[in-house]
Design an enzyme around this catalytic site. Structure first.
Site, PDB file in Angstrom:
ATOM      1  N   CYS A   1     -28.750 -37.617 -36.280  1.00  0.00           N
ATOM      2  CA  CYS A   1     -28.854 -38.993 -36.782  1.00  0.00           C
ATOM      3  C   CYS A   1     -27.739 -39.868 -36.188  1.00  0.00           C
ATOM      4  CB  CYS A   1     -28.837 -39.002 -38.306  1.00  0.00           C
ATOM      5  SG  CYS A   1     -29.471 -40.561 -39.000  1.00  0.00           S
TER       6      CYS A   1
ATOM      7  N   HIS B   1     -33.123 -35.441 -39.722  1.00  0.00           N
ATOM      8  CA  HIS B   1     -32.180 -34.505 -40.342  1.00  0.00           C
ATOM      9  C   HIS B   1     -32.817 -33.119 -40.451  1.00  0.00           C
ATOM     10  CE1 HIS B   1     -28.968 -37.285 -41.636  1.00  0.00           C
ATOM     11  NE2 HIS B   1     -29.943 -38.164 -41.689  1.00  0.00           N
TER      12      HIS B   1
ATOM     13  N   GLU C   1     -31.411 -30.451 -41.365  1.00  0.00           N
ATOM     14  CA  GLU C   1     -30.752 -29.650 -42.397  1.00  0.00           C
ATOM     15  C   GLU C   1     -31.365 -29.798 -43.776  1.00  0.00           C
ATOM     16  OE1 GLU C   1     -28.425 -33.578 -42.268  1.00  0.00           O
ATOM     17  OE2 GLU C   1     -29.573 -32.303 -40.924  1.00  0.00           O
TER      18      GLU C   1
ATOM     19  N   SER D   1     -10.790 -16.593 -65.571  1.00  0.00           N
ATOM     20  CA  SER D   1     -11.631 -17.340 -66.499  1.00  0.00           C
ATOM     21  C   SER D   1     -12.873 -16.575 -66.920  1.00  0.00           C
ATOM     22  CB  SER D   1     -12.068 -18.659 -65.846  1.00  0.00           C
ATOM     23  OG  SER D   1     -12.951 -18.404 -64.759  1.00  0.00           O
TER      24      SER D   1
ATOM     25  N   VAL E   1     -17.456 -16.725 -61.989  1.00  0.00           N
ATOM     26  CA  VAL E   1     -17.797 -16.121 -60.703  1.00  0.00           C
ATOM     27  C   VAL E   1     -16.635 -16.211 -59.714  1.00  0.00           C
ATOM     28  CG1 VAL E   1     -19.370 -16.229 -58.731  1.00  0.00           C
ATOM     29  CG2 VAL E   1     -20.238 -16.659 -61.033  1.00  0.00           C
ATOM     30  N   ASP E   2     -16.107 -17.432 -59.529  1.00  0.00           N
ATOM     31  CA  ASP E   2     -15.123 -17.652 -58.464  1.00  0.00           C
ATOM     32  C   ASP E   2     -13.855 -16.840 -58.685  1.00  0.00           C
ATOM     33  OD1 ASP E   2     -16.985 -19.454 -57.527  1.00  0.00           O
ATOM     34  OD2 ASP E   2     -15.970 -21.206 -58.342  1.00  0.00           O
TER      35      ASP E   2
END
Length: 510
Positions: A79, A168, A170, A222, A225-226
């Protein structure tokens, strides 16, 4: 040596989607502001130029030395990147007769390796107001659409391959966009597609061992996941020299403190649980402003974390679960400086701690973190649970937070979450939760009049949380959950369902 594709960001809303599409092809890539100096090395295989909200004809339009880059590496302009390529090489880019946005049909008029295995009349997605009117000398058209004459082009002269796409590839609506990108990555740039979760784990653990050595790392956990995936990677590198701290701030989900600690023990992680409920309830008493509540919960966590950290001697590093979107969002395309969110998990750190950061996930997107977690053998329920806000149930209790209100919300939330899982609806929902409203209403239970709280159920579908639609859960399911909450949670006599989308509403109520 990990092969790499560099994506130069000109400010497009779709830049992260380019990166995700490249990663899905098992090729490592990084996003960098267009004005940051490129370091050329044997690992760099190609460059992609992103779209932009700018026009190439504006006085302050961002620009880059495309000729210089294409002298050393294959380049694909998307683009704005395509328009900038055409203009800088002497072509003509002008305002379109009409703004071109939405679906179009790509007609391939010349065979080229970039468009190999792409069907004739393939659907593509347009989003631009400028268009390439004339190509520079030494360039030729590869594809066109009904509304624009130059939808895809290539440089035919000497130098590395240089391509431009007006659409685009993507985005989801470009049905064969991933094929086009894969052609660029593999056939044109020569990428070997060997960037896999297993590859990432082995490389990361080796790098952590080299960076940390025999030093100690402290990390706030915590149960999410992270932080869990990051801690597991660090643990594989340094074992018991990782010290995790998991704080019960009084606004976790029902039984979460005990369940998460049990999971950490099962994984062999060295994590200390700290029950600090009273600390938080005392400071939250009488507070009703959402932002003030957030600050109290975040600040209280830092206070407890700092106290616990001081009990551990000889700490040199702070581990964090920072992921790639946190890094990208901190980078500006309008200037060379890049500020990283160093407080992603901890919520801000006392300056006196003076620790170096260890962020093993800072190159991964959320879905990639989950794939790494699967490869590590982490529990499925933890890896694929719904997002949960940092302030926890504190922003799902509207008005003042009390221990009794937390109990009501925890009980109702557990019924709702377990119900979604039993009905096999949990995985189809991006995020779900209950909200305790500061509203009481009249009800009847048996022959008695009640005057109790109202619970709102919230469930949304989304791809990335940036936009969301309310989940169309079955009426029968909602009726069952309503009955179960009212019959089993003393203090609640009314249940409502939130049918607001984002925008204009947000996913959380506070």
């Amino acid at each position: 040596m990990t092969e790499k594709i560099l994506i130069l960001d000109f400010g497009s809303q779709y830049t992260q989607l380019i990166a995700r599409a490249v990663r899905e092809a098992n090729v490592y890539c990084e996003i960098t502001p267009y004005n940051k100096e490129i370091v050329f090395g044997p690992e760099l295989k190609g460059v992609i130029l992103s779209g932009s909200p700018f026009s190439v004809n504006e006085d302050n339009a961002p620009t880059v030395d495309i000729a210089g880059i294409a002298a050393q590496l294959p380049v694909l302009g998307v683009c704005y990147g395509a328009q900038l390529t055409a203009k800088l090489f002497g072509g003509k880019v002008e305002k379109s007769d009409k703004r071109e946005y939405g679906r179009a049909r790509l007609e391939i008029i010349k065979d080229n390796i970039l468009l190999k295995n792409v069907l004739p009349q393939s659907q593509v997605w347009m989003s631009h107001s400028d268009t390439v009117k004339e190509l520079p000398q030494g360039f030729e058209i590869l594809g066109t659409t009904e509304s624009i004459p130059v939808a895809a082009f290539v440089r035919t002269g000497e130098g590395c391959p240089l391509y431009g796409l007006q659409f685009h590839p993507e985005v989801y609506h470009s049905t064969e966009g991933k094929t086009i990108l894969k052609n660029f990555l593999v056939a044109i740039c020569g990428c070997s597609q060997d960037w896999t979760p297993a590859h990432f784990i082995s490389d990361t653990v080796a790098a952590l061992k080299e960076k940390i050595g025999d030093k100690r790392v402290i990390m706030a956990m915590s149960g999410g996941v992270d932080s869990t995936v990051a801690a597991t990677l660090i643990h594989q590198a340094i074992g018991k020299n990782l010290f995790g701290i998991f704080v019960d701030n009084g606004v976790l989900r029902k039984n979460e403190f005990e369940e998460v600690l049990a999971m950490y023990q099962q994984l062999g992680l060295n994590v200390k649980g700290v029950n600090a409920k009273e600390h938080f309830y005392t400071r939250l008493a009488g507070k009703t402003d959402p932002e003030e509540k957030r600050k109290i919960i975040g600040g209280g966590f830092i206070e407890i974390f700092d106290q616990e950290a001081k009990r551990i001697e000889n700490i040199d590093f702070l581990g964090q679960g920072t992921i790639y979107p946190d890094v990208i969002e901190s980078a500006s395309v309008h200037g060379p400086s890049v500020t990283i969110k160093s407080h992603h998990n901890v919520g801000g750190l006392p300056a006196t701690m003076k620790l170096s950061l260890v962020e093993p996930l800072r190159s991964l997107f959320k879905d990639e973190v989950r794939k790494v977690g699967v490869e590590l053998g982490l529990p499925h329920e933890m890896l694929f649970r719904h997002p949960f806000p940092g302030p926890g149930l504190g922003i799902r209790i509207l008005g003042e937070i009390t221990e009794e209100k937390v109990r009501l919300l925890q009980d109702a939330d557990a019924i709702y979450t377990n119900g979604l899982k039993k009905a096999k609806l949990y995985a189809s929902v991006w995020q779900a939760g209950t909200i305790l409203l500061p509203v009481k209403s009249v009800g009847v239970m048996g022959d008695e009049r009640t005057y109790e709280f109202t619970i709102a159920l919230r469930a949304v579908t989304s791809v990335d949380g940036m936009t969301a639609d309310w989940a169309h859960l079955p009426y029968e399911f909602l009726a069952d959950i309503s009955n179960e909450i009212i019959n089993n949670v003393s203090g609640i006599n009314r249940v409502v369902y939130d049918i607001s989308s984002k925008p204009p509403a947000t996913i959380e109520w506070e």
